[in-house]
Design a protein around this motif. Structure first.
Motif, mmCIF file in Angstrom:
data_model
loop_
_atom_site.group_PDB
_atom_site.id
_atom_site.type_symbol
_atom_site.label_atom_id
_atom_site.label_comp_id
_atom_site.label_asym_id
_atom_site.label_seq_id
_atom_site.Cartn_x
_atom_site.Cartn_y
_atom_site.Cartn_z
ATOM 1 N N VAL A 97 -49.561 29.982 -105.923
ATOM 2 C CA VAL A 97 -49.677 30.284 -104.932
ATOM 3 C C VAL A 97 -48.501 29.423 -103.857
ATOM 4 C CG1 VAL A 97 -51.474 29.029 -102.747
ATOM 5 C CG2 VAL A 97 -52.193 29.577 -104.767
ATOM 6 N N GLU A 98 -48.872 30.239 -102.707
ATOM 7 C CA GLU A 98 -47.169 29.855 -101.935
ATOM 8 C C GLU A 98 -47.484 30.247 -100.485
ATOM 9 O OE1 GLU A 98 -44.236 32.567 -102.443
ATOM 10 O OE2 GLU A 98 -42.344 31.631 -100.909
ATOM 11 N N ASP A 99 -48.013 29.140 -99.934
ATOM 12 C CA ASP A 99 -49.009 28.855 -99.057
ATOM 13 C C ASP A 99 -48.377 28.191 -98.271
ATOM 14 O OD1 ASP A 99 -51.043 29.338 -96.550
ATOM 15 O OD2 ASP A 99 -52.284 29.352 -97.657
ATOM 16 N N PRO A 100 -47.500 27.889 -96.379
ATOM 17 C CA PRO A 100 -47.317 29.642 -96.323
ATOM 18 C C PRO A 100 -45.578 29.946 -97.064
ATOM 19 C CG PRO A 100 -46.621 27.828 -94.511
ATOM 20 C CD PRO A 100 -46.977 26.996 -95.548
ATOM 21 N N GLY A 112 -42.351 31.098 -98.172
ATOM 22 C CA GLY A 112 -41.711 30.088 -97.839
ATOM 23 C C GLY A 112 -41.677 28.624 -98.456
ATOM 24 N N SER A 113 -42.212 27.978 -98.610
ATOM 25 C CA SER A 113 -43.206 26.860 -98.800
ATOM 26 C C SER A 113 -43.123 27.012 -100.694
ATOM 27 C CB SER A 113 -43.677 26.423 -98.053
ATOM 28 O OG SER A 113 -45.045 27.229 -99.154
ATOM 29 N N ASP A 114 -43.058 25.284 -101.404
ATOM 30 C CA ASP A 114 -42.865 25.429 -102.304
ATOM 31 C C ASP A 114 -43.887 26.162 -103.079
ATOM 32 O OD1 ASP A 114 -40.786 24.096 -102.448
ATOM 33 O OD2 ASP A 114 -41.522 22.132 -102.541
ATOM 34 N N VAL A 115 -43.812 26.975 -104.214
ATOM 35 C CA VAL A 115 -45.004 27.993 -105.090
ATOM 36 C C VAL A 115 -45.815 26.729 -106.257
ATOM 37 C CG1 VAL A 115 -45.348 29.606 -106.748
ATOM 38 C CG2 VAL A 115 -43.288 29.701 -104.776
ATOM 39 N N LEU A 116 -46.406 26.259 -106.007
ATOM 40 C CA LEU A 116 -48.154 25.590 -106.775
ATOM 41 C C LEU A 116 -48.197 26.516 -107.533
ATOM 42 C CD1 LEU A 116 -50.609 24.905 -103.757
ATOM 43 C CD2 LEU A 116 -48.023 23.702 -104.045
ATOM 44 N N THR A 117 -47.673 25.739 -108.402
ATOM 45 C CA THR A 117 -47.727 26.531 -110.251
ATOM 46 C C THR A 117 -49.049 25.967 -110.844
ATOM 47 O OG1 THR A 117 -45.840 25.013 -111.016
ATOM 48 C CG2 THR A 117 -45.503 27.207 -110.310
ATOM 49 N N THR A 118 -50.004 25.109 -111.305
ATOM 50 C CA THR A 118 -50.826 24.149 -112.082
ATOM 51 C C THR A 118 -51.867 24.453 -110.918
ATOM 52 O OG1 THR A 118 -50.581 21.762 -110.395
ATOM 53 C CG2 THR A 118 -48.552 22.431 -112.563
ATOM 54 N N ARG A 119 -52.779 24.051 -111.587
ATOM 55 C CA ARG A 119 -54.636 24.593 -111.635
ATOM 56 C C ARG A 119 -54.342 22.861 -110.775
ATOM 57 N NH1 ARG A 119 -58.853 27.685 -112.653
ATOM 58 N NH2 ARG A 119 -57.894 29.209 -113.311
ATOM 59 N N GLU A 120 -53.319 21.364 -110.741
ATOM 60 C CA GLU A 120 -53.592 20.236 -110.456
ATOM 61 C C GLU A 120 -53.681 21.106 -109.160
ATOM 62 O OE1 GLU A 120 -52.757 21.334 -113.636
ATOM 63 O OE2 GLU A 120 -54.966 20.148 -114.784
ATOM 64 N N GLN A 121 -52.655 21.165 -108.766
ATOM 65 C CA GLN A 121 -51.597 21.638 -107.030
ATOM 66 C C GLN A 121 -52.300 22.706 -106.849
ATOM 67 O OE1 GLN A 121 -47.669 23.258 -108.935
ATOM 68 N NE2 GLN A 121 -47.297 21.111 -108.012
ATOM 69 N N ILE A 122 -53.293 23.191 -106.691
ATOM 70 C CA ILE A 122 -53.557 24.747 -106.447
ATOM 71 C C ILE A 122 -55.669 24.183 -106.022
ATOM 72 C CG2 ILE A 122 -54.485 26.702 -106.391
ATOM 73 C CD1 ILE A 122 -52.981 27.627 -108.731
ATOM 74 N N HIS A 123 -56.143 23.256 -106.918
ATOM 75 C CA HIS A 123 -56.922 22.120 -106.244
ATOM 76 C C HIS A 123 -56.899 21.125 -105.457
ATOM 77 C CE1 HIS A 123 -60.420 19.857 -106.756
ATOM 78 N NE2 HIS A 123 -61.159 21.144 -107.520
ATOM 79 N N ALA A 124 -55.296 20.458 -105.444
ATOM 80 C CA ALA A 124 -55.438 19.625 -104.806
ATOM 81 C C ALA A 124 -55.311 20.114 -103.073
ATOM 82 C CB ALA A 124 -53.995 19.030 -104.534
ATOM 83 N N PHE A 125 -54.274 21.809 -102.758
ATOM 84 C CA PHE A 125 -54.798 22.477 -102.120
ATOM 85 C C PHE A 125 -55.826 22.787 -101.196
ATOM 86 C CE2 PHE A 125 -54.310 26.949 -100.402
ATOM 87 C CZ PHE A 125 -53.046 25.807 -99.120
ATOM 88 N N TYR A 126 -56.711 23.406 -102.118
ATOM 89 C CA TYR A 126 -58.126 23.887 -101.473
ATOM 90 C C TYR A 126 -58.823 22.485 -100.532
ATOM 91 C CZ TYR A 126 -57.081 27.914 -101.799
ATOM 92 O OH TYR A 126 -55.961 29.453 -101.791
ATOM 93 N N ALA A 127 -58.464 21.204 -102.064
ATOM 94 C CA ALA A 127 -59.478 19.899 -101.579
ATOM 95 C C ALA A 127 -58.964 20.239 -99.759
ATOM 96 C CB ALA A 127 -59.234 19.093 -102.536
ATOM 97 N N THR A 128 -57.774 19.852 -99.738
ATOM 98 C CA THR A 128 -57.679 19.636 -98.428
ATOM 99 C C THR A 128 -58.367 20.571 -97.080
ATOM 100 O OG1 THR A 128 -56.115 21.091 -97.801
ATOM 101 C CG2 THR A 128 -55.417 18.880 -98.836
ATOM 102 N N MET A 140 -51.098 34.614 -105.209
ATOM 103 C CA MET A 140 -51.536 34.438 -103.776
ATOM 104 C C MET A 140 -50.104 34.319 -102.192
ATOM 105 S SD MET A 140 -52.663 32.741 -100.434
ATOM 106 C CE MET A 140 -53.446 31.248 -100.799
ATOM 107 N N ARG A 141 -49.845 34.817 -101.595
ATOM 108 C CA ARG A 141 -48.964 34.466 -100.823
ATOM 109 C C ARG A 141 -49.126 34.577 -99.399
ATOM 110 N NH1 ARG A 141 -44.789 37.475 -101.181
ATOM 111 N NH2 ARG A 141 -42.686 35.424 -100.762
#
Lengths: 125, 125
Positions: free
Chosen positions: A37-40, A42-58, A112-113
Protein backbone atom coordinates in the motif's frame (compact mmCIF):
# COMPACT_ATOMS: atom_id res chain seq x y z
CA UNK A 1 -6.25 -16.89 -15.05
CA UNK A 2 -6.57 -13.23 -14.16
CA UNK A 3 -9.60 -12.09 -12.19
CA UNK A 4 -12.47 -10.98 -14.44
CA UNK A 5 -13.40 -7.33 -14.86
CA UNK A 6 -16.68 -8.08 -13.06
CA UNK A 7 -14.84 -9.59 -10.08
CA UNK A 8 -12.44 -6.63 -9.96
CA UNK A 9 -15.35 -4.19 -10.04
CA UNK A 10 -16.98 -6.02 -7.11
CA UNK A 11 -13.77 -5.75 -5.10
CA UNK A 12 -13.36 -2.04 -5.93
CA UNK A 13 -16.96 -1.37 -4.88
CA UNK A 14 -16.48 -3.36 -1.67
CA UNK A 15 -13.26 -1.50 -0.95
CA UNK A 16 -14.84 1.93 -1.35
CA UNK A 17 -17.82 0.94 0.81
CA UNK A 18 -15.62 -0.52 3.56
CA UNK A 19 -13.30 2.50 3.64
CA UNK A 20 -16.49 4.39 4.47
CA UNK A 21 -17.98 2.26 7.22
CA UNK A 22 -16.04 -0.98 7.52
CA UNK A 23 -13.49 -2.15 10.05
CA UNK A 24 -9.77 -2.43 9.39
CA UNK A 25 -10.22 -6.23 9.53
CA UNK A 26 -12.79 -6.07 6.74
CA UNK A 27 -10.66 -3.85 4.52
CA UNK A 28 -7.51 -5.91 5.07
CA UNK A 29 -9.44 -9.08 4.16
CA UNK A 30 -9.64 -7.71 0.59
CA UNK A 31 -5.83 -7.75 0.35
CA UNK A 32 -3.66 -10.69 -0.73
CA UNK A 33 -0.76 -11.84 1.41
CA UNK A 34 2.32 -9.83 0.45
CA UNK A 35 0.28 -6.89 -0.81
CA UNK A 36 1.65 -3.35 -0.72
CA UNK A 37 0.00 0.00 0.00
CA UNK A 38 1.37 3.42 -1.01
CA UNK A 39 -1.02 6.13 0.19
CA UNK A 40 -0.35 8.79 -0.90
CA UNK A 41 1.99 7.96 -3.77
CA UNK A 42 5.46 9.16 -2.76
CA UNK A 43 5.09 8.10 0.88
CA UNK A 44 6.64 4.99 2.43
CA UNK A 45 5.23 1.79 0.96
CA UNK A 46 3.51 -0.43 3.54
CA UNK A 47 4.59 -4.03 2.99
CA UNK A 48 3.25 -6.06 5.93
CA UNK A 49 -0.29 -7.02 6.88
CA UNK A 50 0.29 -5.36 10.28
CA UNK A 51 1.26 -2.04 8.66
CA UNK A 52 -1.72 -2.16 6.32
CA UNK A 53 -4.08 -3.01 9.18
CA UNK A 54 -2.73 -0.14 11.27
CA UNK A 55 -3.21 2.22 8.33
CA UNK A 56 -6.91 1.38 7.94
CA UNK A 57 -7.42 1.27 11.72
CA UNK A 58 -6.86 5.03 11.78
CA UNK A 59 -10.05 5.39 9.70
CA UNK A 60 -12.23 3.24 11.98
CA UNK A 61 -13.28 5.94 14.40
CA UNK A 62 -14.12 8.54 11.77
CA UNK A 63 -17.57 9.52 10.60
CA UNK A 64 -17.10 8.91 6.88
CA UNK A 65 -19.14 8.50 3.75
CA UNK A 66 -17.66 7.22 0.52
CA UNK A 67 -18.86 6.78 -3.04
CA UNK A 68 -17.28 5.51 -6.20
CA UNK A 69 -17.16 8.21 -8.89
CA UNK A 70 -15.36 6.59 -11.83
CA UNK A 71 -13.71 3.23 -12.36
CA UNK A 72 -11.65 1.95 -15.29
CA UNK A 73 -10.73 -1.72 -15.32
CA UNK A 74 -8.41 -3.38 -17.84
CA UNK A 75 -5.59 -5.87 -17.98
CA UNK A 76 -6.53 -7.26 -14.58
CA UNK A 77 -5.93 -3.86 -12.97
CA UNK A 78 -8.09 -0.94 -11.90
CA UNK A 79 -7.89 2.84 -11.64
CA UNK A 80 -10.75 4.59 -9.91
CA UNK A 81 -11.73 7.89 -8.41
CA UNK A 82 -13.81 7.88 -5.23
CA UNK A 83 -15.01 10.53 -2.84
CA UNK A 84 -14.45 10.41 0.90
CA UNK A 85 -16.48 12.80 3.05
CA UNK A 86 -15.29 13.00 6.66
CA UNK A 87 -17.22 14.89 9.30
CA UNK A 88 -15.18 16.33 12.14
CA UNK A 89 -15.70 19.27 14.48
CA UNK A 90 -18.67 20.63 12.57
CA UNK A 91 -16.98 20.63 9.18
CA UNK A 92 -16.94 18.13 6.31
CA UNK A 93 -13.62 17.33 4.66
CA UNK A 94 -14.00 16.12 1.08
CA UNK A 95 -11.22 14.28 -0.72
CA UNK A 96 -11.45 12.34 -3.98
CA UNK A 97 -8.30 10.27 -4.51
CA UNK A 98 -7.52 8.32 -7.66
CA UNK A 99 -6.46 4.83 -6.63
CA UNK A 100 -4.63 2.29 -8.77
CA UNK A 101 -4.89 -1.39 -7.82
CA UNK A 102 -3.51 -4.68 -9.03
CA UNK A 103 -5.14 -8.02 -8.21
CA UNK A 104 -4.30 -11.70 -8.01
CA UNK A 105 -6.24 -14.38 -9.88
CA UNK A 106 -8.90 -14.53 -7.15
CA UNK A 107 -9.41 -10.77 -7.16
CA UNK A 108 -7.52 -10.09 -3.95
CA UNK A 109 -5.72 -6.75 -4.01
CA UNK A 110 -1.97 -7.17 -4.50
CA UNK A 111 -1.10 -3.46 -4.55
CA UNK A 112 -2.83 -0.17 -3.95
CA UNK A 113 -1.41 3.25 -4.81
CA UNK A 114 -3.45 6.35 -3.95
CA UNK A 115 -2.91 9.62 -5.81
CA UNK A 116 -3.89 12.72 -3.81
CA UNK A 117 -2.25 15.74 -2.28
CA UNK A 118 -3.08 18.09 0.57
CA UNK A 119 -4.24 20.64 -1.98
CA UNK A 120 -6.93 18.26 -3.21
CA UNK A 121 -8.87 18.41 0.05
CA UNK A 122 -11.94 20.64 0.21
CA UNK A 123 -13.67 21.80 3.39
CA UNK A 124 -17.42 22.30 3.50
CA UNK A 125 -19.55 23.90 6.15
CA UNK B 1 15.18 17.26 -7.88
CA UNK B 2 11.82 15.96 -8.93
CA UNK B 3 9.62 18.14 -11.14
CA UNK B 4 7.26 20.34 -9.14
CA UNK B 5 3.55 19.67 -8.93
CA UNK B 6 2.98 22.86 -10.90
CA UNK B 7 5.29 21.73 -13.68
CA UNK B 8 3.63 18.30 -13.78
CA UNK B 9 0.17 19.88 -13.99
CA UNK B 10 1.34 22.02 -16.93
CA UNK B 11 2.58 18.92 -18.75
CA UNK B 12 -0.65 17.02 -18.04
CA UNK B 13 -2.71 19.95 -19.34
CA UNK B 14 -0.49 20.24 -22.43
CA UNK B 15 -0.78 16.49 -23.03
CA UNK B 16 -4.57 16.50 -22.86
CA UNK B 17 -4.79 19.52 -25.17
CA UNK B 18 -2.36 18.02 -27.71
CA UNK B 19 -4.13 14.65 -27.76
CA UNK B 20 -7.13 16.69 -28.88
CA UNK B 21 -5.61 18.84 -31.61
CA UNK B 22 -1.85 18.45 -31.67
CA UNK B 23 0.42 16.53 -33.98
CA UNK B 24 2.20 13.30 -33.06
CA UNK B 25 5.45 15.31 -33.08
CA UNK B 26 4.06 17.68 -30.47
CA UNK B 27 2.80 14.92 -28.20
CA UNK B 28 6.01 12.91 -28.47
CA UNK B 29 8.02 16.02 -27.56
CA UNK B 30 6.47 15.78 -24.08
CA UNK B 31 8.08 12.37 -23.58
CA UNK B 32 11.59 11.68 -22.25
CA UNK B 33 13.99 9.44 -24.15
CA UNK B 34 13.40 5.85 -23.08
CA UNK B 35 9.80 6.50 -22.09
CA UNK B 36 7.18 3.76 -22.22
CA UNK B 37 3.50 3.82 -23.17
CA UNK B 38 0.90 1.17 -22.22
CA UNK B 39 -2.48 2.14 -23.69
CA UNK B 40 -4.67 0.47 -22.66
CA UNK B 41 -3.12 -1.20 -19.60
CA UNK B 42 -2.70 -4.87 -20.44
CA UNK B 43 -1.65 -4.24 -24.06
CA UNK B 44 1.92 -4.41 -25.37
CA UNK B 45 4.13 -1.71 -23.88
CA UNK B 46 5.58 0.68 -26.45
CA UNK B 47 9.26 1.24 -25.73
CA UNK B 48 10.73 3.17 -28.63
CA UNK B 49 10.17 6.75 -29.79
CA UNK B 50 9.13 5.39 -33.19
CA UNK B 51 6.43 3.18 -31.65
CA UNK B 52 5.13 6.02 -29.50
CA UNK B 53 5.10 8.40 -32.47
CA UNK B 54 3.18 5.87 -34.58
CA UNK B 55 0.66 5.43 -31.76
CA UNK B 56 -0.15 9.17 -31.59
CA UNK B 57 0.00 9.52 -35.39
CA UNK B 58 -3.19 7.43 -35.55
CA UNK B 59 -4.99 10.25 -33.71
CA UNK B 60 -3.81 13.02 -36.04
CA UNK B 61 -6.54 12.73 -38.63
CA UNK B 62 -9.41 12.51 -36.16
CA UNK B 63 -11.83 15.27 -35.25
CA UNK B 64 -11.32 15.25 -31.50
CA UNK B 65 -12.01 17.40 -28.48
CA UNK B 66 -10.43 16.74 -25.11
CA UNK B 67 -10.76 18.15 -21.63
CA UNK B 68 -9.15 17.38 -18.31
CA UNK B 69 -11.73 16.25 -15.74
CA UNK B 70 -9.69 15.42 -12.63
CA UNK B 71 -5.97 15.38 -11.85
CA UNK B 72 -4.15 14.17 -8.75
CA UNK B 73 -0.44 14.88 -8.51
CA UNK B 74 1.87 13.58 -5.79
CA UNK B 75 5.30 12.08 -5.37
CA UNK B 76 6.38 13.39 -8.76
CA UNK B 77 3.66 11.35 -10.48
CA UNK B 78 0.17 12.04 -11.80
CA UNK B 79 -3.14 10.24 -12.19
CA UNK B 80 -5.81 12.03 -14.17
CA UNK B 81 -9.13 11.45 -15.87
CA UNK B 82 -9.78 13.20 -19.16
CA UNK B 83 -12.53 13.07 -21.73
CA UNK B 84 -11.93 12.47 -25.43
CA UNK B 85 -14.83 13.20 -27.80
CA UNK B 86 -14.27 11.89 -31.31
CA UNK B 87 -16.64 12.73 -34.15
CA UNK B 88 -16.93 10.17 -36.92
CA UNK B 89 -19.64 9.31 -39.39
CA UNK B 90 -22.24 11.50 -37.74
CA UNK B 91 -21.74 10.11 -34.24
CA UNK B 92 -19.65 11.25 -31.28
CA UNK B 93 -17.64 8.64 -29.41
CA UNK B 94 -16.91 9.66 -25.81
CA UNK B 95 -14.21 7.99 -23.76
CA UNK B 96 -12.75 9.14 -20.44
CA UNK B 97 -9.59 7.19 -19.63
CA UNK B 98 -7.70 7.43 -16.35
CA UNK B 99 -4.01 7.89 -17.18
CA UNK B 100 -1.09 7.41 -14.82
CA UNK B 101 2.19 9.15 -15.64
CA UNK B 102 5.67 9.35 -14.21
CA UNK B 103 8.07 12.19 -15.00
CA UNK B 104 11.75 12.99 -14.98
CA UNK B 105 13.25 15.95 -13.15
CA UNK B 106 12.45 18.31 -16.02
CA UNK B 107 8.85 17.18 -16.20
CA UNK B 108 9.21 15.05 -19.31
CA UNK B 109 6.93 12.01 -19.28
CA UNK B 110 8.87 8.81 -18.53
CA UNK B 111 5.87 6.47 -18.57
CA UNK B 112 2.19 6.61 -19.41
CA UNK B 113 -0.35 3.91 -18.61
CA UNK B 114 -3.96 4.42 -19.72
CA UNK B 115 -6.82 2.64 -17.97
CA UNK B 116 -9.91 2.12 -20.13
CA UNK B 117 -11.86 -0.71 -21.69
CA UNK B 118 -14.16 -1.06 -24.69
CA UNK B 119 -17.13 -0.98 -22.33
CA UNK B 120 -16.17 2.52 -21.15
CA UNK B 121 -16.92 4.09 -24.54
CA UNK B 122 -20.22 5.89 -24.98
CA UNK B 123 -21.77 6.86 -28.30
CA UNK B 124 -23.81 10.05 -28.67
CA UNK B 125 -26.01 11.16 -31.54
Amino acid sequence: MAASNERIREVVEAYVALVGDGTADQVVALYADGATVEDPVGSDVLTTREQIHAFYATLEGLEQETRLLEARICGGQAAFCFEVRTKAEGATYVLAPIDVMTFDDEGRITSMRAFWGEGDMRVEG
